[in-house]
Design an enzyme around this catalytic site. Structure first.
Site, PDB file in Angstrom:
ATOM      1  N   GLY A 143     -25.933   2.002   2.078  1.00  0.00           N
ATOM      2  CA  GLY A 143     -24.974   2.659   1.174  1.00  0.00           C
ATOM      3  C   GLY A 143     -25.105   2.123  -0.239  1.00  0.00           C
ATOM      4  CB  VAL A 144     -27.378   2.455  -2.896  1.00  0.00           C
ATOM      5  CG1 VAL A 144     -28.020   1.204  -2.354  1.00  0.00           C
ATOM      6  CG2 VAL A 144     -28.139   3.692  -2.416  1.00  0.00           C
ATOM      7  N   GLY A 145     -23.756   3.403  -3.147  1.00  0.00           N
ATOM      8  CA  GLY A 145     -22.825   4.135  -4.012  1.00  0.00           C
ATOM      9  C   GLY A 145     -22.417   3.270  -5.181  1.00  0.00           C
ATOM     10  CE  LYS A 156      -4.508   0.775   0.461  1.00  0.00           C
ATOM     11  NZ  LYS A 156      -5.658  -0.013  -0.019  1.00  0.00           N
TER      12      LYS A 156
HETATM   13  P1  NAD Z   1     -19.112   5.123  -2.630  1.00  0.00           P
HETATM   14  O1  NAD Z   1     -18.528   6.336  -1.977  1.00  0.00           O
HETATM   15  O2  NAD Z   1     -19.385   5.154  -4.097  1.00  0.00           O
HETATM   16  O3  NAD Z   1     -20.483   4.725  -1.900  1.00  0.00           O
HETATM   17  C1  NAD Z   1     -20.679   4.769  -0.530  1.00  0.00           C
HETATM   18  C2  NAD Z   1     -22.137   5.175  -0.311  1.00  0.00           C
HETATM   19  O4  NAD Z   1     -22.451   5.042   1.072  1.00  0.00           O
HETATM   20  C3  NAD Z   1     -22.425   6.629  -0.681  1.00  0.00           C
HETATM   21  O5  NAD Z   1     -23.579   6.696  -1.493  1.00  0.00           O
HETATM   22  C4  NAD Z   1     -22.647   7.322   0.677  1.00  0.00           C
HETATM   23  O6  NAD Z   1     -23.576   8.375   0.604  1.00  0.00           O
HETATM   24  C5  NAD Z   1     -23.193   6.174   1.488  1.00  0.00           C
HETATM   25  N1  NAD Z   1     -23.000   6.308   2.941  1.00  0.00           N
HETATM   26  C6  NAD Z   1     -21.908   6.720   3.623  1.00  0.00           C
HETATM   27  N2  NAD Z   1     -22.129   6.641   4.950  1.00  0.00           N
HETATM   28  C7  NAD Z   1     -23.380   6.157   5.107  1.00  0.00           C
HETATM   29  C8  NAD Z   1     -24.179   5.848   6.220  1.00  0.00           C
HETATM   30  N3  NAD Z   1     -23.741   6.025   7.469  1.00  0.00           N
HETATM   31  N4  NAD Z   1     -25.432   5.397   6.008  1.00  0.00           N
HETATM   32  C9  NAD Z   1     -25.905   5.213   4.759  1.00  0.00           C
HETATM   33  N5  NAD Z   1     -25.184   5.478   3.657  1.00  0.00           N
HETATM   34  C10 NAD Z   1     -23.950   5.947   3.827  1.00  0.00           C
HETATM   35  O7  NAD Z   1     -18.116   3.929  -2.256  1.00  0.00           O
HETATM   36  P2  NAD Z   1     -17.998   2.487  -2.931  1.00  0.00           P
HETATM   37  O8  NAD Z   1     -16.893   2.497  -3.925  1.00  0.00           O
HETATM   38  O9  NAD Z   1     -19.347   2.010  -3.310  1.00  0.00           O
HETATM   39  O10 NAD Z   1     -17.455   1.646  -1.693  1.00  0.00           O
HETATM   40  C11 NAD Z   1     -18.291   1.311  -0.597  1.00  0.00           C
HETATM   41  C12 NAD Z   1     -17.487   0.533   0.432  1.00  0.00           C
HETATM   42  O11 NAD Z   1     -16.925  -0.631  -0.191  1.00  0.00           O
HETATM   43  C13 NAD Z   1     -16.306   1.275   1.040  1.00  0.00           C
HETATM   44  O12 NAD Z   1     -16.134   0.842   2.366  1.00  0.00           O
HETATM   45  C14 NAD Z   1     -15.133   0.792   0.192  1.00  0.00           C
HETATM   46  O13 NAD Z   1     -13.913   0.894   0.898  1.00  0.00           O
HETATM   47  C15 NAD Z   1     -15.510  -0.652  -0.037  1.00  0.00           C
HETATM   48  N6  NAD Z   1     -14.904  -1.261  -1.223  1.00  0.00           N
HETATM   49  C16 NAD Z   1     -15.091  -0.736  -2.460  1.00  0.00           C
HETATM   50  C17 NAD Z   1     -14.493  -1.342  -3.569  1.00  0.00           C
HETATM   51  C18 NAD Z   1     -14.696  -0.791  -4.959  1.00  0.00           C
HETATM   52  O14 NAD Z   1     -14.400  -1.507  -5.932  1.00  0.00           O
HETATM   53  N7  NAD Z   1     -15.219   0.419  -5.106  1.00  0.00           N
HETATM   54  C19 NAD Z   1     -13.714  -2.505  -3.411  1.00  0.00           C
HETATM   55  C20 NAD Z   1     -13.563  -3.037  -2.128  1.00  0.00           C
HETATM   56  C21 NAD Z   1     -14.164  -2.404  -1.035  1.00  0.00           C
END
Ligand code: NAD
Length: 350
Positions: A179-181, A79
């Site tokens: 969390g629906v990101g 990292k």
């Molecule tokens: P993102 O930022 O696109 O989505 C996160 C979503 O969660 C956002 O819509 C945000 O508004 C919402 N959120 C934050 N805090 C919240 C809460 N307390 N209650 C409800 N909603 C909340 O992020 P992502 O890329 O979708 O990643 C999500 C998680 O998965 C993170 O922990 C990330 O480290 C992990 N992750 C992501 C990937 C990847 O490929 N993107 C890979 C491994 C792990």
């Protein structure tokens, strides 16, 4: 540019870089390369001190070793962290210097996107070193990992359902997603297509409403979401959400989401187990993204069909974790840790 080594027990190589001309102050940690070169993202944060940055990079690089060992990516764990404010301190010179720093390790460390680092930043890094992954699909790289992470979660949720409910079939299963990101949003759609009843919540109310209107999900408030009766709870927002305060509120049989570091402490895995809740260890379930990236490094380069086939194996990895958990009477997070350590020990013994 001044690069110096920091001696840390249990880590193969940890290096600090200070470059006055560009203002770069960064650390790269290579935890373990037994299974292959150390791949892990680059993040940028305004750490209060170098010690704080070092703590973060050590913890994260070790996590990458375990994640890759269980996902069988053929990679080790590493990292990098840049100490600085991403809103103020980013510059071309800074990322060029970071590229030289990454390049100085001759491919033992391979970088990718992480917190506050985007493709545009990595493209600058790439001008100085070829050891960069996760760039755009157009450039021959593997592109945005999120859809692959989401697909891997679906595969893993099926395997977890088989363990918990006796069947991989998700038809009629009620899933609550926090969390629906990028990942959670895609996972919600995949689950709906698989026949699940999907309930979502997000701090960004607009995002949740937009998805609900388009796909017919039910929306609940973040405050109330834990108490919704469901089969599967899927934390896809942030870390540390499974803790002393939240566990008693859970109304599910399975916890399986993509968020990193869901358990505040390892003992919370034991707590879930005591309550009969099956926990899909986060770094196993969310390994679709790293598996996708790892395909870039295979001879012949990135091929999506190869990545998708490899991601299917997340189900097998989880089945192995659940078998260890039962046979050794331990939590699933401890079982995943033991599986990773055994794979590393077996490779070291060869
Ligand atoms: P993102 O930022 O696109 O989505 C996160 C979503 O969660 C956002 O819509 C945000 O508004 C919402 N959120 C934050 N805090 C919240 C809460 N307390 N209650 C409800 N909603 C909340 O992020 P992502 O890329 O979708 O990643 C999500 C998680 O998965 C993170 O922990 C990330 O480290 C992990 N992750 C992501 C990937 C990847 O490929 N993107 C890979 C491994 C792990």
């Amino acid at each position: 540019m001044e690069i110096s080594e920091i001696q840390v027990d249990g880590y193969e190589h940890v290096a600090r870089c200070r470059d006055e001309a560009s203002g770069l102050h960064a650390i790269i940690a290579i935890h373990d390369t037994t299974l292959g070169p150390a791949l892990g993202g680059m993040r940028m944060l305004p750490y209060a001190s170098e010690d704080e940055a070092l703590f973060d990079v050590l913890r994260l690089s070790k996590g990458m070793t375990y994640k890759s060992a269980v996902a069988d990516t053929g990679l080790g764990g590493g990292k990098s962290v840049i100490i600085g404010d991403p809103a103020k301190d980013k510059s071309e010179a800074l990322f060029l210097a970071m590229g030289r720093f990454v390049g100085s390790l001759d491919g033992r460390y391979i970088t990718a996107e992480d917190m506050n680092i985007g493709i545009a930043d990595l493209e600058i890094v790439r001008r100085e070193t070829r050891w960069v992954t996760g760039l755009s699909r157009e450039s021959g790289s593997s592109g945005n990992p999120s859809p692959y992470t989401a697909y891997g979660c679906l595969v893993g949720i099926r395997a977890t359902s088989k363990e918990a409910f006796g069947s991989e079939d998700l038809a009629g299963k009620k899933v609550v997603i926090q969390g629906v990101g990028a990942v959670g949003g895609r996972l919600a759609v995949l689950l709906k297509e698989a026949g699940a009843e999907v309930v979502i919540c997000d701090l960004r109310d607009e995002r949740a409403r937009e998805l609900a209107d388009k796909h017919g999900f039910e929306v609940v408030d973040d405050e109330a979401h834990l108490e919704v009766d469901c089969d599967i709870y899927s934390p896809c927002a942030r870390g540390a959400g499974i803790n002393d305060e939240t566990i008693p509120k859970l109304r599910c049989k399975v916890v399986a989401g993509c968020a990193n570091n869901q358990l505040l402490e390892p003992r919370h895995g034991d707590e879930l187990r005591k309550r009969g809740i099956l926990y899909a260890p986060d770094y196993v379930l969310n390994s679709g993204g790293i598996i996708n990236v790892s395909v870039e490094l295979l001879p012949g380069g990135y091929k999506e069909d190869v990545a998708m086939k490899k991601i299917e194996h997340i189900g097998d990895a989880l089945a192995e974790v659940y078998a260890i958990s039962k046979a050794e009477d331990i939590s699933t997070n401890e079982a995943a840790r033991r599986l990773a350590e055994r794979r590393l020990a077996a490779a070291k013994a060869k």
